[in-house]
Write an enzyme that holds these catalytic residues in place. Sequence first.
Site, short mmCIF file in Angstrom:
data_model
loop_
_atom_site.label_atom_id
_atom_site.label_comp_id
_atom_site.label_asym_id
_atom_site.label_seq_id
_atom_site.Cartn_x
_atom_site.Cartn_y
_atom_site.Cartn_z
N CYS A 73 8.46 41.50 20.95
CA CYS A 73 7.65 42.71 20.82
C CYS A 73 6.80 42.58 19.56
O CYS A 73 7.34 42.49 18.45
CB CYS A 73 8.54 43.94 20.76
SG CYS A 73 7.61 45.48 20.62
N HIS A 150 3.08 39.12 31.16
CA HIS A 150 1.96 40.07 31.17
C HIS A 150 1.02 39.75 32.33
O HIS A 150 0.82 38.59 32.68
CB HIS A 150 1.17 40.00 29.86
CG HIS A 150 1.97 40.43 28.67
ND1 HIS A 150 2.00 41.72 28.23
CD2 HIS A 150 2.79 39.72 27.86
CE1 HIS A 150 2.80 41.81 27.17
NE2 HIS A 150 3.30 40.60 26.93
N ASN A 181 4.80 43.43 32.22
CA ASN A 181 3.93 44.32 31.47
C ASN A 181 2.53 44.19 32.07
O ASN A 181 2.14 43.12 32.56
CB ASN A 181 3.89 43.91 29.99
CG ASN A 181 5.27 43.93 29.35
OD1 ASN A 181 5.81 44.98 29.06
ND2 ASN A 181 5.85 42.75 29.17
N GLU A 199 3.84 49.27 29.75
CA GLU A 199 4.91 48.38 29.33
C GLU A 199 6.09 48.41 30.29
O GLU A 199 6.51 49.48 30.74
CB GLU A 199 5.40 48.74 27.93
CG GLU A 199 4.40 48.40 26.83
CD GLU A 199 5.05 48.35 25.47
OE1 GLU A 199 6.02 47.57 25.30
OE2 GLU A 199 4.60 49.09 24.57
N CYS A 208 0.69 47.92 22.28
CA CYS A 208 1.65 46.86 22.61
C CYS A 208 1.15 45.57 21.98
O CYS A 208 0.04 45.11 22.31
CB CYS A 208 1.81 46.71 24.12
SG CYS A 208 2.84 45.30 24.60
N GLY A 211 1.10 42.60 24.44
CA GLY A 211 0.09 42.92 25.44
C GLY A 211 -1.32 42.74 24.91
O GLY A 211 -2.23 42.29 25.63
#
Length: 265
Positions: A73, A150, A181, A199, A208, A211
């Site tokens: 993260c 992602h 995501n 998310e 994010c 992201g």
Amino acid sequence: MNLPFSKMHGCGNDYVCIDGFKNTVELTPAFVRKLANRHYGIGADGVVLIAPSDEADALMRMFNPDGSESNMCGNAIRCTAKYVYEAGYATQKEMKIETRSGIKPICVTVEDNQVTHAMVNMGQAAFSSDSLELNGTSHLFTRVDMGNPHAVFFCDDVDNFPVAEMGKQIEMHPAFPRRTNVEFAQITGKNKLKLRVWERGAGETLACGTGTCAAAVAAVENGFCDENTDIAVTLRGGELTICYTRDRVTMHGECIFVFNGVIAI
């Protein structure tokens, strides 16, 4: 028992941070959901356990509000770096944080003994072009692996895009057996993006980190932005700066302390 915690955020992506150097706590999915609940708990986009590491200055474990554990993260790791430095667990501005996606080098910016920003080497991105069938229509997108999965889609008007509807469908689509995501990006200028993120396990958030990195990678690989150049990405909660090369992705952004508290368990 009473469990101390710190509330922190990066661009509005907020976290309950628990000091595992001082406290022993088992973060079960049910307990994480309780802490992250905005009505019956503390409220957060995630719960972060900051603990000792044999290989780095600290270990970061980040749990989504649904109780699942994330591999990585970006906003949480900047908050982790701030906590580790200010708590004295790392004495240098350059440090390393262990995650489930490997060890990430970080350099913090310090003003008046407080960390205000952090630059994270997120490592090498993996990407591929793909398409999926949704509501009878084929949609092109870019898969990007930033230590977590992602799917990046480009659109003309991200402010009015049905992020909640589309994001949930895409997250749970059979093309992503472990869910994904989802990023919806709009090109707004030379090396500039506007981004909204759905998310995995959390829904739409104000920001994010991984992201944002994924969107910048996809923008470069699709010819919208330049490689090895700062890309300014505007999210609902603030702005992050991403620089992408085939060797690594770097992310620079704020890390903000909100308050300390104690919750009874």
